[in-house]
Design a protein around this motif. Structure first.
Motif, mmCIF file in Angstrom:
data_model
loop_
_atom_site.group_PDB
_atom_site.id
_atom_site.type_symbol
_atom_site.label_atom_id
_atom_site.label_comp_id
_atom_site.label_asym_id
_atom_site.label_seq_id
_atom_site.Cartn_x
_atom_site.Cartn_y
_atom_site.Cartn_z
ATOM 1 N N PRO A 166 1.119 -0.709 0.059
ATOM 2 C CA PRO A 166 -0.307 -0.045 -0.135
ATOM 3 C C PRO A 166 0.660 1.122 -0.247
ATOM 4 N N VAL A 170 4.885 3.772 5.178
ATOM 5 C CA VAL A 170 6.454 3.879 5.150
ATOM 6 C C VAL A 170 6.925 2.836 4.345
ATOM 7 N N HIS A 171 6.686 1.761 4.666
ATOM 8 C CA HIS A 171 7.025 0.815 3.559
ATOM 9 C C HIS A 171 6.821 0.913 2.056
ATOM 10 N N ARG A 192 -1.594 -5.712 -7.116
ATOM 11 C CA ARG A 192 -1.640 -6.438 -5.118
ATOM 12 C C ARG A 192 -0.467 -7.008 -5.260
ATOM 13 N N PRO A 193 -0.042 -7.948 -3.895
ATOM 14 C CA PRO A 193 1.434 -7.794 -3.634
ATOM 15 C C PRO A 193 1.154 -9.257 -3.816
ATOM 16 N N THR A 211 3.468 -11.779 5.294
ATOM 17 C CA THR A 211 1.968 -12.139 4.921
ATOM 18 C C THR A 211 2.763 -12.334 3.197
ATOM 19 N N VAL A 212 3.594 -12.013 2.602
ATOM 20 C CA VAL A 212 3.673 -11.274 1.244
ATOM 21 C C VAL A 212 4.348 -12.650 0.884
ATOM 22 N N ARG A 215 2.604 -16.131 1.914
ATOM 23 C CA ARG A 215 2.410 -16.780 0.556
ATOM 24 C C ARG A 215 3.337 -16.902 -0.350
ATOM 25 N N GLY A 235 9.665 -6.732 5.238
ATOM 26 C CA GLY A 235 10.002 -6.069 6.933
ATOM 27 C C GLY A 235 8.616 -5.691 7.525
ATOM 28 N N THR A 262 6.849 4.024 11.794
ATOM 29 C CA THR A 262 6.370 5.758 10.849
ATOM 30 C C THR A 262 6.913 5.982 11.476
ATOM 31 N N GLY A 360 1.431 -7.091 8.498
ATOM 32 C CA GLY A 360 1.962 -5.787 8.512
ATOM 33 C C GLY A 360 1.438 -4.204 8.813
ATOM 34 N N LEU A 391 -1.459 -14.113 8.605
ATOM 35 C CA LEU A 391 -1.264 -12.601 8.582
ATOM 36 C C LEU A 391 -0.722 -12.236 10.049
ATOM 37 N N ALA A 414 -14.916 -2.404 9.623
ATOM 38 C CA ALA A 414 -14.542 -2.858 7.832
ATOM 39 C C ALA A 414 -15.325 -0.917 7.071
ATOM 40 N N VAL A 419 -10.648 -1.258 5.947
ATOM 41 C CA VAL A 419 -11.300 -2.993 5.642
ATOM 42 C C VAL A 419 -10.176 -3.720 5.934
ATOM 43 N N ARG A 422 -10.243 -4.432 9.869
ATOM 44 C CA ARG A 422 -12.156 -5.643 10.181
ATOM 45 C C ARG A 422 -11.186 -6.887 11.223
ATOM 46 N N ARG A 424 -11.294 -10.443 12.423
ATOM 47 C CA ARG A 424 -11.485 -11.692 11.182
ATOM 48 C C ARG A 424 -12.331 -12.528 12.136
HETATM 49 C C1 MCA Z 1 -13.169 -8.873 3.693
HETATM 50 N N1 MCA Z 1 -13.282 -8.206 1.670
HETATM 51 C C2 MCA Z 1 -14.309 -6.831 2.599
HETATM 52 C C3 MCA Z 1 -14.743 -7.659 3.892
HETATM 53 N N2 MCA Z 1 -14.287 -8.500 4.053
HETATM 54 N N3 MCA Z 1 -14.553 -5.501 2.331
HETATM 55 C C4 MCA Z 1 -15.389 -5.046 3.597
HETATM 56 N N4 MCA Z 1 -15.978 -5.665 4.079
HETATM 57 C C5 MCA Z 1 -15.527 -7.224 4.585
HETATM 58 N N5 MCA Z 1 -16.183 -7.694 5.441
HETATM 59 C C6 MCA Z 1 -12.075 -7.439 1.239
HETATM 60 C C7 MCA Z 1 -11.385 -6.570 0.494
HETATM 61 O O1 MCA Z 1 -12.574 -5.128 0.521
HETATM 62 C C8 MCA Z 1 -10.375 -6.945 0.203
HETATM 63 O O2 MCA Z 1 -10.675 -7.115 -1.195
HETATM 64 C C9 MCA Z 1 -10.570 -8.071 0.190
HETATM 65 O O3 MCA Z 1 -11.583 -8.472 1.114
HETATM 66 C C10 MCA Z 1 -8.759 -8.521 0.481
HETATM 67 O O4 MCA Z 1 -8.644 -7.943 1.986
HETATM 68 P P1 MCA Z 1 -7.231 -7.547 2.346
HETATM 69 O O5 MCA Z 1 -7.926 -7.972 3.925
HETATM 70 O O6 MCA Z 1 -6.603 -6.561 2.249
HETATM 71 O O7 MCA Z 1 -6.159 -8.596 2.531
HETATM 72 P P2 MCA Z 1 -5.222 -9.668 2.988
HETATM 73 O O8 MCA Z 1 -5.369 -11.109 2.788
HETATM 74 O O9 MCA Z 1 -5.776 -9.896 4.159
HETATM 75 O O10 MCA Z 1 -4.233 -8.925 2.817
HETATM 76 C C11 MCA Z 1 -2.843 -8.902 2.957
HETATM 77 C C12 MCA Z 1 -1.885 -8.096 2.317
HETATM 78 C C13 MCA Z 1 -2.567 -6.740 3.819
HETATM 79 C C14 MCA Z 1 -2.020 -8.178 0.996
HETATM 80 C C15 MCA Z 1 -0.369 -8.907 2.814
HETATM 81 O O11 MCA Z 1 -2.207 -8.004 5.063
HETATM 82 C C16 MCA Z 1 -1.223 -6.215 2.875
HETATM 83 O O12 MCA Z 1 -0.730 -5.229 1.823
HETATM 84 N N6 MCA Z 1 -0.339 -5.756 4.364
HETATM 85 C C17 MCA Z 1 0.873 -4.083 4.506
HETATM 86 C C18 MCA Z 1 0.747 -3.501 5.108
HETATM 87 C C19 MCA Z 1 1.917 -2.494 5.254
HETATM 88 O O13 MCA Z 1 2.484 -1.861 4.330
HETATM 89 N N7 MCA Z 1 2.045 -2.777 6.557
HETATM 90 C C20 MCA Z 1 3.417 -1.067 6.007
HETATM 91 C C21 MCA Z 1 3.456 -0.341 7.536
HETATM 92 P P3 MCA Z 1 -10.014 -6.328 -3.087
HETATM 93 O O14 MCA Z 1 -8.947 -7.886 -2.414
HETATM 94 O O15 MCA Z 1 -11.044 -6.338 -4.011
HETATM 95 O O16 MCA Z 1 -10.051 -4.962 -2.604
HETATM 96 S S1 MCA Z 1 5.302 0.629 7.623
HETATM 97 C C22 MCA Z 1 5.752 -0.500 8.344
HETATM 98 O O17 MCA Z 1 5.665 -1.418 9.503
HETATM 99 C C23 MCA Z 1 7.427 0.286 9.013
HETATM 100 C C24 MCA Z 1 8.047 1.671 8.725
HETATM 101 C C25 MCA Z 1 7.567 -0.481 8.782
HETATM 102 O O18 MCA Z 1 9.032 -1.395 9.064
HETATM 103 O O19 MCA Z 1 7.726 -0.934 7.358
#
Ligand code: MCA
Ligand code: AMP
Length: 449
Positions: A166, A170-171, A192-193, A211-212, A215, A235, A262, A360, A391, A414, A419, A422, A424
């Motif tokens: 996303p 920061v990441h 998407r990853p 998580t990525v 998978r 990370g 962050t 993450g 996760l 959500a 979202v 939410r 789980r």
């Molecule tokens: C499911 N969905 C819902 C619902 N249930 N939507 C609405 N209401 C509900 N009840 C749908 C979503 O719309 C989405 O659809 C799909 O389910 C998947 O949702 P999501 O939960 O996002 O997917 P996931 O598979 O659980 O995600 C895993 C992930 C994600 C892709 C690894 O957690 C992710 O991107 N994580 C990265 C976080 C990150 O970048 N952190 C860095 C922070 P659709 O797919 O259609 O949209 S910075 C940091 O930490 C520091 C500085 C560092 O060290 O980096």
């Protein structure tokens, strides 16, 4: 700060590919200049930060204009969006990537840019209680961090960086976009990853959250496609040792872990070409000093640090900012860590049960509890992170409620927050265990089942 946009690496027709759309540095610069002209003079500006060229043009445009950029999580519900917009005072802006200002003008460089000690980014992140706080980061802090990572990972203009993270954290944004623009490495953002998208991208340098990676490790064919890469970096949360070993077996590469927040950007990292041990996050980056605040006799304790990559404070919250630092000026990470004899750091946990890392994403239990309590059928709520093979932690809500189902409560959170925040899983209980003071005893909720 964004060397590639001065023309230092020449132009490239395929400099950036985001979710299947490709553009050149020059076109990005033209679009970013149009954004800069639009937002000039605003106190801050916000954009719905989808994984898109528009978000990247906005982030660069903010830097050119010297106006802090506030990326809004695209999955945020109205409550979270309103909080971020009100708290930051940001003007909500739309970006039209096709609109260009001064296109073809590498000769004049990227533009004046902010004084490097001015706020460049305001990123919203959760604390243990209350709504997310705005973390103010300067261009100086970002540049210092990227330069340290360039050295650690031998990151260079020959690299193709691949990730699908996303663009509101920061990441994905600082490392994954500004890093590519500072080093001149090509960027492929996969939208998407997914393992398949990472496999198809043909990169030399890959970023992912655990998580990525987990998978990808579960998809041997995709993992094998990464064996031509130079470096896999993990990370944002702890990379489980079994995932490390599976990746090594399937790709021939030992993934490098790095640690950050962050508020501090990336501060500790393994090195390209260096020794890497599973469960460790490497050594402090140049300019960063760390210490462990351990009880007498203990060898682990809170990790504290100082250095040029730290944030300037939480926006409008001097008390919270002050509380984040020790009396002698070290930042309190809230992470429990230890240091091996060779100086290599290991992160062993969080000080607070109320800070959850899921996929993450950093999520404060209090924020989810408040959202649940806003539901008319919920009398009590306690939220914890339980271990999850995919996760890392999954958000589990214990609620005292009648006349509502678990999926309804999940959808409620959500829709109101994000979202990705939410629960789980929702477990209905007769009462939340509390101590004599009435404080929830969440440790009693941590057993799975
Ligand atoms: C499911 N969905 C819902 C619902 N249930 N939507 C609405 N209401 C509900 N009840 C749908 C979503 O719309 C989405 O659809 C799909 O389910 C998947 O949702 P999501 O939960 O996002 O997917 P996931 O598979 O659980 O995600 C895993 C992930 C994600 C892709 C690894 O957690 C992710 O991107 N994580 C990265 C976080 C990150 O970048 N952190 C860095 C922070 P659709 O797919 O259609 O949209 S910075 C940091 O930490 C520091 C500085 C560092 O060290 O980096
Ligand atoms: P955030 O502010 O979303 O960037 O989250 C920062 C938190 O992520 C840190 O305080 C750690 O708890 C966690 N974190 C980041 N990188 C790592 C890592 N490599 N290993 C363990 N935890 C990590």
């Amino acid at each position: 700060m964004l060397t590639a946009l001065t023309g230092a690496y020449g132009d490239r027709p395929d400099a950036l590919t985001v979710a299947g759309r490709t553009t050149s540095y020059e076109a990005l610069l033209g679009a970013a200049r149009a954004v800069a002209a639009d937002v000039a003079g605003a106190p801050a500006f916000a954009v719905t930060a989808t994984a898109s060229l528009e978000t990247i043009a906005a982030a660069v445009g903010g830097l050119l204009a010297g106006v802090p950029f506030v990326p809004l999580p695209p999955d945020a519900g109205p409550a979270e969006r309103e909080h971020i917009l009100r708290d930051s005072g940001a003007v909500l802006t739309e970006v039209d990537f096709a609109r260009r200002a001064d296109a073809g003008a590498f000769a004049t460089g990227p533009g004046p840019g902010p004084a490097s000690s001015d706020p460049a980014l305001i990123l919203y992140t959760s604390g243990t209680t209350g709504p997310p706080k705005g973390v103010v980061l300067t261009a100086d802090a970002v540049a210092a961090d990227l330069d340290a990572l360039v050295g650690a990972w031998q990151w260079n203009a020959e690299d193709t960086l691949v990730h699908g993270l996303p663009l509101f954290h920061v990441h994905g944004l600082v490392l994954g976009v500004f890093g590519a623009l500072r080093t001149g490495s090509r960027l492929v953002h996969t939208g998407r990853p997914t393992p398949e998208a990472y496999a198809a991208a043909g990169g030399s340098l890959y970023f992912g959250v655990p998580t990525v990676w987990s998978r990808i490790a579960g998809s041997p064919q995709a993992a094998a496609a990464l064996s031509g890469a130079r470096l896999l970096v993990s990370g944002s949360a702890a990379l489980p040792a079994p995932v490390f070993r599976d990746l090594e077996r399937l790709t021939g590469l030992r993934p490098v872990e790095r640690y950050g927040m962050t508020e501090t950007l990336i501060t500790v990292s393994g090195r390209a070409g260096g020794e890497v041990r599973p469960g460790t996050v490497g050594t402090p980056l140049p300019g960063i000093r760390t210490r462990i605040a351990a009880e007498p006799g203990a060898d682990i304790g809170e990790l504290q640090l100082t250095g040029p990559t730290l944030f300037s404070g939480y926006l409008g919250r001097p008390e919270a900012t002050a509380a984040a630092f020790t009396e002698d000026g070290w930042f309190r990470t809230g992470d429990i860590a230890g240091v091996d004899e060779d100086g290599v750091h290991r992160i062993v946990g969080r000080a607070s049960i109320d800070m959850i890392k899921s996929g993450g994403y950093r999520i404060g239990a209090g924020e989810i509890e408040n959202a649940l309590l806003d539901h008319p059928r919920v009398a009590e709520a306690a939220v914890v992170g339980l271990p999850d093979p995919d996760l890392g932690q999954r958000i589990v809500a214990f609620v005292v409620a009648e006349g509502v189902t678990g999926p309804e409560l999940t959808d409620f959170v959500a829709a109101h927050l994000s979202v990705h925040k939410r629960p789980r899983e929702v477990r209905f209980v007769a009462a939340i265990p509390r101590n004599a003071m009435g404080k929830p005893q969440k440790k009693l909720l941590l057993t799975d089942g």
